[in-house]
Design an enzyme around this catalytic site. Structure first.
Site, PDB file in Angstrom:
ATOM      1  N   ARG A  60       0.801  -1.226   0.000  1.00 50.14           N
ATOM      2  CA  ARG A  60       0.000   0.000   0.000  1.00 50.14           C
ATOM      3  C   ARG A  60       0.836   1.279   0.000  1.00 50.14           C
ATOM      4  O   ARG A  60       0.292   2.372  -0.127  1.00 50.14           O
ATOM      5  CB  ARG A  60      -0.978  -0.014   1.191  1.00 50.14           C
ATOM      6  CG  ARG A  60      -2.180  -0.898   0.914  1.00 50.14           C
ATOM      7  CD  ARG A  60      -3.234  -0.682   1.952  1.00 50.14           C
ATOM      8  NE  ARG A  60      -2.869  -1.327   3.217  1.00 50.14           N
ATOM      9  CZ  ARG A  60      -3.205  -0.847   4.418  1.00 50.14           C
ATOM     10  NH1 ARG A  60      -3.892   0.271   4.516  1.00 50.14           N
ATOM     11  NH2 ARG A  60      -2.855  -1.483   5.516  1.00 50.14           N
ATOM     12  N   ASP A 108       8.324  -1.694  10.839  1.00 50.73           N
ATOM     13  CA  ASP A 108       7.500  -0.586  10.347  1.00 50.73           C
ATOM     14  C   ASP A 108       6.626   0.015  11.441  1.00 50.73           C
ATOM     15  O   ASP A 108       5.634   0.677  11.153  1.00 50.73           O
ATOM     16  CB  ASP A 108       6.632  -1.058   9.158  1.00 50.73           C
ATOM     17  CG  ASP A 108       5.749  -2.242   9.517  1.00 50.73           C
ATOM     18  OD1 ASP A 108       5.816  -2.719  10.661  1.00 50.73           O
ATOM     19  OD2 ASP A 108       4.986  -2.694   8.640  1.00 50.73           O
ATOM     20  N   GLU A 143      -7.378 -12.754  13.753  1.00 51.48           N
ATOM     21  CA  GLU A 143      -7.110 -11.725  12.745  1.00 51.48           C
ATOM     22  C   GLU A 143      -8.420 -11.120  12.258  1.00 51.48           C
ATOM     23  O   GLU A 143      -9.441 -11.813  12.207  1.00 51.48           O
ATOM     24  CB  GLU A 143      -6.342 -12.336  11.570  1.00 51.48           C
ATOM     25  CG  GLU A 143      -4.930 -12.719  11.894  1.00 51.48           C
ATOM     26  CD  GLU A 143      -4.127 -11.570  12.496  1.00 51.48           C
ATOM     27  OE1 GLU A 143      -3.814 -10.629  11.760  1.00 51.48           O
ATOM     28  OE2 GLU A 143      -3.844 -11.595  13.712  1.00 51.48           O
ATOM     29  N   ALA A 166      30.346  43.712  -4.121  1.00 47.49           N
ATOM     30  CA  ALA A 166      29.271  43.038  -4.849  1.00 47.49           C
ATOM     31  C   ALA A 166      29.776  42.526  -6.187  1.00 47.49           C
ATOM     32  O   ALA A 166      30.562  43.185  -6.856  1.00 47.49           O
ATOM     33  CB  ALA A 166      28.124  44.011  -5.071  1.00 47.49           C
TER      34      ALA A 166
HETATM   35  C1  UD1 Z   1      -0.018  -8.592  12.339  1.00 44.35           C
HETATM   36  C2  UD1 Z   1      -0.690  -9.495  13.355  1.00 44.35           C
HETATM   37  C3  UD1 Z   1      -1.924  -8.803  13.903  1.00 44.35           C
HETATM   38  C4  UD1 Z   1      -1.554  -7.462  14.512  1.00 44.35           C
HETATM   39  C5  UD1 Z   1      -0.815  -6.622  13.482  1.00 44.35           C
HETATM   40  C6  UD1 Z   1      -0.297  -5.380  14.109  1.00 44.35           C
HETATM   41  C7  UD1 Z   1      -0.233 -11.737  12.540  1.00 44.35           C
HETATM   42  C8  UD1 Z   1      -0.789 -12.928  11.879  1.00 44.35           C
HETATM   43  N1  UD1 Z   1      -1.053 -10.722  12.712  1.00 44.35           N
HETATM   44  O1  UD1 Z   1      -0.937  -8.397  11.289  1.00 44.35           O
HETATM   45  O2  UD1 Z   1      -2.532  -9.617  14.900  1.00 44.35           O
HETATM   46  O3  UD1 Z   1      -2.705  -6.791  14.932  1.00 44.35           O
HETATM   47  O4  UD1 Z   1       0.316  -7.348  12.968  1.00 44.35           O
HETATM   48  O5  UD1 Z   1       0.224  -4.561  13.133  1.00 44.35           O
HETATM   49  O6  UD1 Z   1       0.907 -11.760  12.944  1.00 44.35           O
HETATM   50  N2  UD1 Z   1       6.401  -9.617   8.000  1.00 44.35           N
HETATM   51  C9  UD1 Z   1       7.496 -10.312   7.587  1.00 44.35           C
HETATM   52  N3  UD1 Z   1       7.297 -11.463   6.870  1.00 44.35           N
HETATM   53  C10 UD1 Z   1       6.078 -11.913   6.559  1.00 44.35           C
HETATM   54  C11 UD1 Z   1       4.955 -11.182   6.993  1.00 44.35           C
HETATM   55  C12 UD1 Z   1       5.149 -10.027   7.706  1.00 44.35           C
HETATM   56  O7  UD1 Z   1       8.637  -9.944   7.839  1.00 44.35           O
HETATM   57  O8  UD1 Z   1       5.998 -12.976   5.919  1.00 44.35           O
HETATM   58  C13 UD1 Z   1       6.600  -8.380   8.748  1.00 44.35           C
HETATM   59  C14 UD1 Z   1       6.100  -7.142   8.007  1.00 44.35           C
HETATM   60  O9  UD1 Z   1       7.121  -6.577   7.222  1.00 44.35           O
HETATM   61  C15 UD1 Z   1       5.673  -6.237   9.131  1.00 44.35           C
HETATM   62  C16 UD1 Z   1       5.252  -7.197  10.229  1.00 44.35           C
HETATM   63  O10 UD1 Z   1       5.854  -8.430   9.923  1.00 44.35           O
HETATM   64  O11 UD1 Z   1       6.717  -5.454   9.613  1.00 44.35           O
HETATM   65  C17 UD1 Z   1       3.753  -7.332  10.324  1.00 44.35           C
HETATM   66  O12 UD1 Z   1       3.270  -7.795   9.111  1.00 44.35           O
HETATM   67  P1  UD1 Z   1       1.866  -7.375   8.570  1.00 44.35           P
HETATM   68  O13 UD1 Z   1       1.623  -8.045   7.294  1.00 44.35           O
HETATM   69  O14 UD1 Z   1       1.735  -5.913   8.611  1.00 44.35           O
HETATM   70  O15 UD1 Z   1       0.949  -8.023   9.705  1.00 44.35           O
HETATM   71  P2  UD1 Z   1      -0.600  -7.891   9.779  1.00 44.35           P
HETATM   72  O16 UD1 Z   1      -1.198  -8.882   8.870  1.00 44.35           O
HETATM   73  O17 UD1 Z   1      -0.975  -6.495   9.642  1.00 44.35           O
HETATM   74 CA    CA Z   2       0.748  -4.060   9.331  1.00 44.67          CA
END
Ligand code: UD1
Ligand code: CA
Length: 453
Positions: free
Chosen positions: A15, A103, A152, A378
């Site tokens: 996004r 992040d 989730e 100047a």
């Molecule tokens: C996750 C949580 C959710 C929480 C939210 C808070 C899970 C399943 N869910 O959701 O309960 O409310 O964070 O923001 O954990 N990342 C990786 N590798 C991956 C996936 C993600 O490194 O394969 C990292 C992302 O870069 C990010 C963080 O993990 O920094 C969270 O990933 P994101 O996809 O934002 O998690 P959410 O689905 O939003």
């Molecule tokens: Ca997130």
């Protein structure tokens, strides 16, 4: 138990609609990830692992030279649980693990300390109650109020979506428990991902205490998923910077119109007008006045100096009681002693100007050594570049350089020289004499204007 930190930073950040990996987007002039790492370091963990994947090379390159970081590649992003799994073989068996996101930049060290302490008995997780809980995992509690599991948003029922308490995604637990639970994750859910949140259910199933630690400040758990969220966080950081400056005694014309992308140190009674940008390390002495719309990057400014509107200063050192601008430009290596004036449309680069010297209008001073009490008229230009190499100009104490002079370097203007206006100086001048290097003025008495046809 010693601490090991795992920072998840492999996600793409779709996004953001950007080619730049999400964790490299700057907040207050530094990558998001840099903020998280700084906070992690404040806890003095034994090791810090960064799980990276999307834009792996760029992310690693941005932190090259930070020897304390250990990089873990997650080639395919199969979920937060999968991400931690990639780090698992490298974690110390007897460590306490703290899991953070790359992040979520405003997390505070104090809150993390609390989270780690709360994990002594079992598992701890960070929670919050944001105004809008959509997109977050919800904390499901049992009838006696104990944490039961996390669901989730995408997997949640209508009633679960009404829960306001969310999972921020940060956890602390022993590596031993992590190692026991991670292999049990399954990806049978709405997103076909390995959810790290499953560990909460496993803990409850085994009767391991789960402690929910509430973030003191909602900004601590705010993540960046879009440019809009990034901008909101930027404003919050700037609000804090402005507050800090005012607490230290600085007067800000408008605290909502200042941008600090680095560190600003202020003496007493510093005054800063609107729309100024400070980058890198900036030090402002007592009584310094910064006019509106100035950009200062890696500069130090002596006490009582005024920087007037629209001036641009970079890697410069300015002494006390100087007057810079309006519309002045100090480039890298500009060093001004005290009582120096650099006026409008004057550019100074890699040059030292001695005490009391002035270049008040429209001049270029480059690769020069200028003595004390020199007046640069100047339109004066030091011609420091011959098309292939740079050369130095030396102007000794108490010289007067007439307007519109060109000083062709390498050249030395000896002490007390007086250069006639409009001169082109190509040879060293003797001390204390008038030197004029321009065509003699002639008038032609027999001249008649041409008759118009
Ligand atoms: C996750 C949580 C959710 C929480 C939210 C808070 C899970 C399943 N869910 O959701 O309960 O409310 O964070 O923001 O954990 N990342 C990786 N590798 C991956 C996936 C993600 O490194 O394969 C990292 C992302 O870069 C990010 C963080 O993990 O920094 C969270 O990933 P994101 O996809 O934002 O998690 P959410 O689905 O939003
Ligand atoms: Ca997130």
């Amino acid at each position: 138990m010693f601490l090991e930190v795992i920072v998840l930073a492999a996600g793409q950040g779709k996004r953001m609609r950007s080619d730049l990996p999400k964790v490299l987007h700057p907040l207050a002039g530094r990558p998001l990830l840099a903020h998280v790492l700084e906070t992690a370091r404040a806890l003095t963990p034994k090791r810090i692992f960064v799980v990276h994947g999307h834009g792996a090379q760029a992310v690693q390159a941005a932190f090259a030279g930070q020897q304390d970081l250990e990089w873990v590649l997650q080639a395919e992003q199969l979920g937060t649980g999968h991400a931690v799994q990639q780090a698992l073989p490298r974690l110390s068996k007897d460590a306490m693990a703290l899991i953070l996101y790359g992040d979520v930049p405003l997390i505070g060290a104090r809150t993390l300390d609390e989270l780690v302490s709360a994990a002594r008995e079992g598992l701890s997780l960070l929670t919050a109650e944001p105004a809008d809980a959509t997109a977050y995992g919800r904390l499901v509690r049992d009838s006696s109020g104990r944490v039961a599991r996390i669901v989730e948003h995408k997997d949640a029922s209508e009633s679960e979506r009404a829960i306001r308490e969310i999972n921020a995604g940060f956890y602390a637990l022993s590596v031993a428990r992590l190692a026991a639970w991670l292999p049990r994750m399954k990806n049978q859910n709405a997103q076909k991902e390995y959810y790290l949140t499953d560990i909460v259910g496993f803990a409850v199933g085994e009767g391991v205490p789960v402690a929910a630690v509430k973030a003191a400040d909602p900004w601590e758990v705010a993540g960046v998923n879009s440019k809009r969220e990034l901008a909101e966080l930027e404003r919050e950081v700037q609000r804090r910077e402005a507050a800090r400056l005012m607490e230290s005694g600085a007067t800000l014309a408008d605290p909502s119109r200042i941008d600090v992308r680095g560190t600003v140190q202020c003496g007493r009674d510093v005054s800063i007008d609107v729309n100024c940008v400070f980058e890198g390390r900036v030090a402002l002495g007592d009584g310094v006045v910064i006019g509106p719309n100035c950009v200062l990057r890696d500069v130090s400014i002596g006490s009582g100096t005024q920087v007037l509107a629209f001036s641009h200063l970079q890697e410069a050192e300015v002494g006390a009681h100087c007057r810079i601008g309006p519309y002045a430009r100090l480039r890298p290596g500009a060093t001004l002693a005290e009582d120096v004036h650099v006026g409008n449309f004057v550019e100074v680069k890699a040059s030292r100007l001695g005490a009391g010297s002035k270049a008040n209008h429209l001049a270029y001073v480059g690769d020069s050594q200028v003595g004390r009490r020199v007046n640069i008229g100047a339109g004066t230009i030091t011609c420091n570049y011959d098309g292939s190499a740079k050369h130095r100009t030396v102007i000794e104490d108490e010289c007067f350089i007439g307007s519109d002079s060109t000083l062709v370097a390498p050249v030395r203007i000896s002490r007390g020289s007086y250069i006639g206006a409009g001169s082109t100086i190509t040879k060293d001048t003797p001390p204390g004499q008038l030197t004029v290097g321009r065509a003699k003025q002639v008038s032609i008495p027999s001249w008649k204007p041409k008759k118009k046809a």
